[in-house]
Design a protein around this motif. Structure first.
Motif, mmCIF file in Angstrom:
data_model
loop_
_atom_site.group_PDB
_atom_site.id
_atom_site.type_symbol
_atom_site.label_atom_id
_atom_site.label_comp_id
_atom_site.label_asym_id
_atom_site.label_seq_id
_atom_site.Cartn_x
_atom_site.Cartn_y
_atom_site.Cartn_z
ATOM 1 N N ASP A 108 -10.285 -9.975 -2.859
ATOM 2 C CA ASP A 108 -10.692 -8.888 -3.748
ATOM 3 C C ASP A 108 -12.187 -8.632 -3.597
ATOM 4 O OD1 ASP A 108 -11.000 -7.085 -5.796
ATOM 5 O OD2 ASP A 108 -10.720 -8.539 -7.417
ATOM 6 N N THR B 277 -12.003 -1.023 -2.090
ATOM 7 C CA THR B 277 -10.544 -0.977 -2.096
ATOM 8 C C THR B 277 -10.027 -2.016 -3.075
ATOM 9 O OG1 THR B 277 -10.553 -0.351 0.242
ATOM 10 C CG2 THR B 277 -8.461 -1.108 -0.671
ATOM 11 N N THR B 278 -9.336 -1.573 -4.096
ATOM 12 C CA THR B 278 -8.909 -2.477 -5.159
ATOM 13 C C THR B 278 -7.714 -3.325 -4.727
ATOM 14 O OG1 THR B 278 -7.330 -0.926 -6.128
ATOM 15 C CG2 THR B 278 -9.634 -0.763 -6.860
ATOM 16 N N GLN C 217 -4.615 -1.223 -4.750
ATOM 17 C CA GLN C 217 -4.483 -0.386 -3.557
ATOM 18 C C GLN C 217 -4.015 -1.199 -2.359
ATOM 19 O OE1 GLN C 217 -8.514 1.115 -3.686
ATOM 20 N NE2 GLN C 217 -7.848 3.154 -4.347
ATOM 21 N N ARG D 3 -13.985 -10.021 -10.493
ATOM 22 C CA ARG D 3 -13.819 -8.760 -9.785
ATOM 23 C C ARG D 3 -15.019 -8.523 -8.895
ATOM 24 N NH1 ARG D 3 -9.870 -5.903 -8.745
ATOM 25 N NH2 ARG D 3 -11.079 -4.011 -8.970
#
Length: 373
Positions: free
Chosen positions: A286, A290-291, A294, A364
């Motif tokens: 992660d 681009t998550t 996705q 994140r």
């Protein structure tokens, strides 16, 4: 280039010894030294606020060869600049906040246990600072996490900084053939030695070893899960090979990297090979623009992957990329991935080893620490 890939931005700067396609006071009285022991034990967070005044120059001069550069330190650095998150967190884990004149380039949120100390360090740039900005901080030491931190085209190469009187260090993952926990020990140990705090480094290493041992104990007898690491990619897959710390994290978490046979940190592989290896779990890195959602959608929507066990059963695990590089998060990453690969082994251990089931997998990535295009 099909989409932002920080890792690819590193490749031109790696030493030729690596695969070119593969992708950092005067002595005080004895009492003052004894007062450092509590800071050594906690080794992070606000420890840097109270740990510096008693630092000793005992053990200097100290000479170390790092990624081909031989450096002699006659005293511990006092104005260090860190570039890239994992080396910043190594410094904070060693209680060295007060030795930091600046920092740059986070991959994602700093770990909560280091946040208080981190927010007292001047941020020189969101990404890499220019050479002028870097030198304006008056550093005596620059610590880079990736080869791109010392970009020659930007005038930040190690030789140029040395000419300006600035000593440097590059994280060992950039110049080590087979990266493992012993490499992490060496990185932490050498940084601790450079800053005159070897006892803190040893305490941190022992703490990490205890955590790794606790995870290994939980996983005894567990069958290894076939894992495909998905970093990025459309027409081909960019994945973790068998040489980097990412492969070691998978192995210690009870997995078997289906591309461990590739003797690189990272590599492009065809989707046909992914299908042939039949991974049971996809570990998604992660980071960047681009998550995770996705990336999952790209995999689930590809008809060629429909019969891959991991895709068919929708088995995904997630690690932030900052947890899959050579830094203090590695034991946390092993623990977090083990809980995702072997959830049946996590239930009985909640609260016993001090690491909840969330761990670094819940962080994140918001920024690009490796020079995204």
């Amino acid at each position: 280039m099909r989409r932002p890939r920080r890792i690819r931005a590193l490749l031109p700067g790696l030493a030729p010894a690596l695969d070119p396609t593969a992708r950092r006071r005067p002595a005080r009285v004895a009492l003052a030294s004894l007062l450092l022991i509590p800071a050594t034990a906690c080794a992070g967070g606000s420890g840097g606020d109270r740990a510096q005044e008693g630092a000793s120059a005992e053990g200097f001069p100290y000479t170390v060869t790092n990624c081909g550069v031989k450096t002699t330190f006659t005293a511990p650095p006092r104005r260090a600049v860190t570039m890239n998150q994992h080396v910043t967190e190594i410094m904070l884990a060693l209680g060295l906040r007060d030795r930091m004149a600046g920092t740059a380039y986070l991959d994602d949120r700093i770990l909560p246990r280091y946040a208080k100390a981190y927010h007292r360090v001047k941020v020189l740039a969101k990404k890499y600072p220019s050479k002028e900005t870097l030198l304006a901080a008056n550093p005596d030491f620059v610590y880079g996490g990736y080869a791109s931190a010392f970009d020659k085209s930007e005038g930040r190469e190690r030789a140029a900084l040395a000419e300006s009187g600035v000593k440097t260090r590059l994280n060992l993952e950039n110049c080590t053939e087979d990266v493992g926990i012993s490499t992490l020990h060496r990185e932490i140990g050498q940084v601790g030695r450079t800053f005159g705090v070897p006892d803190r480094a040893e305490a941190l290493i022992k703490k990490q070893d205890r955590q790794l041992a606790a995870t290994a104990e939980r996983l005894k007898g567990a069958e290894r899960t076939r894992v495909f690491v998905y970093d990025s990619g459309d027409s081909s897959a960019f994945t973790a090979g068998g040489k980097g710390i990412g492969n070691e994290i998978v192995r210690r978490a009870g997995g078997r990297n289906v591309f461990a046979g590739i003797r690189k940190n990272f590599a492009d592989v065809s989707w046909e090979k992914v299908v042939q290896r039949k991974p049971e779990v996809v570990v998604i890195y992660d980071y960047g623009g681009t998550t995770v959602a996705q990336k999952k959608k790209r995999l689930l929507d590809d008809p060629a992957l429909a019969d891959v066990p991991a895709i068919k059963n929708r088995r995904f695990a997630v690690l932030p990329l900052s947890s899959a590089v050579l830094g203090p998060r590695v034991p946390d990453a092993v623990d977090a991935l083990a809980r995702q690969l072997h959830p049946e082994r996590a239930a009985d251990s909640q609260g016993k080893d001090g690491h909840g089931k969330g761990g670094p997998g819940e962080d994140r990535h918001a920024k690009d620490g490796r020079g995204a295009e």
